[in-house]
Design an enzyme around this catalytic site. Structure first.
Site, PDB file in Angstrom:
ATOM      1  N   GLU A 144      -4.883  11.425  81.778  1.00 27.07           N
ATOM      2  CA  GLU A 144      -4.789  10.334  82.948  1.00 27.07           C
ATOM      3  C   GLU A 144      -4.128  11.124  83.996  1.00 27.07           C
ATOM      4  OE1 GLU A 144      -3.512   5.948  81.572  1.00 27.07           O
ATOM      5  OE2 GLU A 144      -2.968   7.334  79.440  1.00 27.07           O
ATOM      6  N   GLU A 186       2.419   4.801  69.218  1.00 26.46           N
ATOM      7  CA  GLU A 186       2.120   5.862  69.987  1.00 26.46           C
ATOM      8  C   GLU A 186       2.423   6.918  69.241  1.00 26.46           C
ATOM      9  OE1 GLU A 186       3.424   6.069  73.707  1.00 26.46           O
ATOM     10  OE2 GLU A 186       2.690   3.950  74.288  1.00 26.46           O
ATOM     11  N   GLU A 194       2.640  14.794  80.802  1.00 25.40           N
ATOM     12  CA  GLU A 194       2.395  13.501  80.884  1.00 25.40           C
ATOM     13  C   GLU A 194       0.848  13.036  81.059  1.00 25.40           C
ATOM     14  OE1 GLU A 194       4.222  10.525  80.275  1.00 25.40           O
ATOM     15  OE2 GLU A 194       5.334  11.917  79.136  1.00 25.40           O
ATOM     16  N   LYS A 215      -1.116   9.672  86.456  1.00 26.51           N
ATOM     17  CA  LYS A 215       0.205   9.535  85.749  1.00 26.51           C
ATOM     18  C   LYS A 215       1.285  10.200  86.430  1.00 26.51           C
ATOM     19  CE  LYS A 215       0.987   8.236  81.690  1.00 26.51           C
ATOM     20  NZ  LYS A 215       1.103   8.166  80.500  1.00 26.51           N
TER      21      LYS A 215
END
Length: 465
Positions: free
Chosen positions: A321, A267, A330, A324
């Site tokens: 997303e 990542e 995030e 999350k």
């Protein structure tokens, strides 16, 4: 001679046009309620982008079948939950459990065409949250899974596990001083590196300069011009935190005798939105970090201690997303919108399109392109007269990581006049053109200046004076 050098610079950049975009991997998470179907995602990636691998956070059969049917050429990394590892590590029943997992979760999908090439045993087992039983189980589980893949007829699937950078002992940020944390080094990581060496699998790290940056070192974190960090032991100057992190991992591996093991990046990314008041977050910063990281990992640039190497790398992440938990950032690491338009241009679309979404994140801007326009758009960058020679040399060292500097090397068309002022002007202008001609891309700590004088209108004789 300087204007002529600038003219030759644009010609050299023009010759570079037409190069294919760089391949890269992406993390494909689905903790959101607004994403397209897995089949549409697989089709888009295979047909419209240069993304050549995806990392999944589980063995979701719908995802695996979607890639089997629509993108058999894209390599897939499949993750196993942390909680499953203790079962695989059991001496008596672990191999049978691992073989059962492979049969139940991988074998049929691979038979249908899913190109699974990596199996990830858990995620960040060695920290920051440490569960002792999982740490003890990790390497035995990896060994059982590797055996299971062989026995189940899937020898092409390698086994690794993603680590966070805290496996390194706290240090001063100088790569040559790096080592693995005491207790993990010889007892856990040395035998794990031996496993990687024996099986041909990579040590995988989650490299996030985002979690280490501040307002003062932002440029260092996102591949923008900066003075850098000097390593006195190697006499190398680092102008990228990502490079320093990668070389720190390499140094720690080498100190254990395993410098030849490949490194993969599980990542790495940068968000486009964060909490109010947080500096250094936005589409431009995300673009600059990811573009720089892709050039290092996929473009053959490598790092100062690993020049010319490429690294299997997965950008975090494919989409935002929205479900999350945690800080705003995030939920905002995506590089594409749900309608498949880019949040910012990373040059990953096969048709060369750089169009952003009609409704992109706030204040988007184009990405640095490795294939800039030779026209200059009416503006050029050059080194200021009287600029400090050391700073100009640092500018050269930095910019040559992103643009072709062969013309200023011995025998190149722009080698003469052989002085730092002329060479710096060449690469500073090349970098400025490649990054979209933003004024800040010509700043170089105050040593650059933007000019509107077209060098192509000035004769070679005039340039001498």
């Amino acid at each position: 001679m300087l204007p002529l050098l600038l003219l030759l610079a644009t010609a050299a950049l023009a010759a570079a046009q037409g190069l294919p975009p760089l391949p890269i991997g992406v993390n494909y998470g689905a903790n959101a309620d607004n994403l397209p179907s897995p089949a549409a995602v697989a089709t888009f990636l295979a047909a419209k982008t240069t993304v050549n691998r995806v990392k999944l956070f589980d063995a979701n059969p719908a995802f695996l079948d979607a890639f089997a049917a629509n993108a058999p050429g894209i390599s897939i990394a499949v993750s196993i939950p942390n909680a499953a590892l203790t079962g695989f590590a059991d001496r008596a029943a672990g191999l049978d459990a691992a073989r059962g997992w492979v049969r139940d979760n991988l074998a049929a999908h691979v038979a249908r065409g899913a190109n699974v090439t990596l199996l990830l045993a858990g995620n960040e087992i060695l920290g920051p949250t440490v569960v002792p039983d999982l740490v003890v189980a990790l390497l035995p589980a990896m060994r059982r899974l590797s055996q299971a893949l062989q026995l189940e007829g899937l020898p092409q699937v390698r086994v690794t596990t993603p680590h966070y950078l805290g496996i390194l002992a706290p240090s001063d940020g100088i790569p040559s001083n790096a080592r693995f944390r005491p207790g993990l080094d010889t007892k856990v990581l040395a035998p794990m590196l031996r496993f990687h060496n024996d099986t041909g699998s990579p040590l995988m790290v989650n490299a996030y300069p985002y979690f280490s940056y501040n307002a003062q070192n932002l440029n260092y974190a996102i591949f923008r011009p900066n003075a850098g960090v000097y390593d006195p032991a190697t006499k190398l100057n680092y102008t990228s935190m990502f490079d320093a992190q990668m070389d720190a991992i390499y140094t720690a591996m080498k100190k254990l005798g395993y410098g030849d093991v490949q490194i993969a990046v599980g990542e790495a990314g940068w968000p486009t939105q964060a909490d109010a008041g947080q500096v250094g977050v936005g589409p431009e910063e995300a673009r600059d970090f990811n573009a720089g990281m892709i050039r290092v990992c996929s473009g053959g640039k490598g790092t100062p201690l690993m020049p010319g190497r490429t690294f299997e790398t997965y950008v975090f992440s494919l989409f935002d997303e929205n479900q999350k938990p945690g800080p705003i950032a995030e939920r905002n690491f995506g590089i594409f919108n749900p309608d498949f338009t880019p949040k910012y241009d990373l040059g990953l679309l096969r048709d060369g399109s750089s169009s952003a979404s009609p409704n992109p994140s706030p204040n988007p801007s184009p990405k640095p392109s490795p294939n800039p326009s030779p026209s200059g758009g009416g503006k050029w960058c050059m080194a200021k007269a009287g600029a400090d020679a050391t700073t100009l040399q640092n500018n050269i060292n930095y910019a040559c990581g992103f643009v072709d500097c062969k013309p200023i090397q011995s025998g190149g068309g722009c080698f003469d006049p052989n002085n730092v002022q002329s060479h710096a002007s060449f690469v500073m202008n090349a970098y400025y053109q490649a990054n979209g001609r933003h004024d800040y891309d010509c700043d170089f700590k105050g040593t650059g200046m933007v000019t509107s004088s077209d060098p192509s209108k000035i004769t070679e004789i005039d340039s001498v004076f």
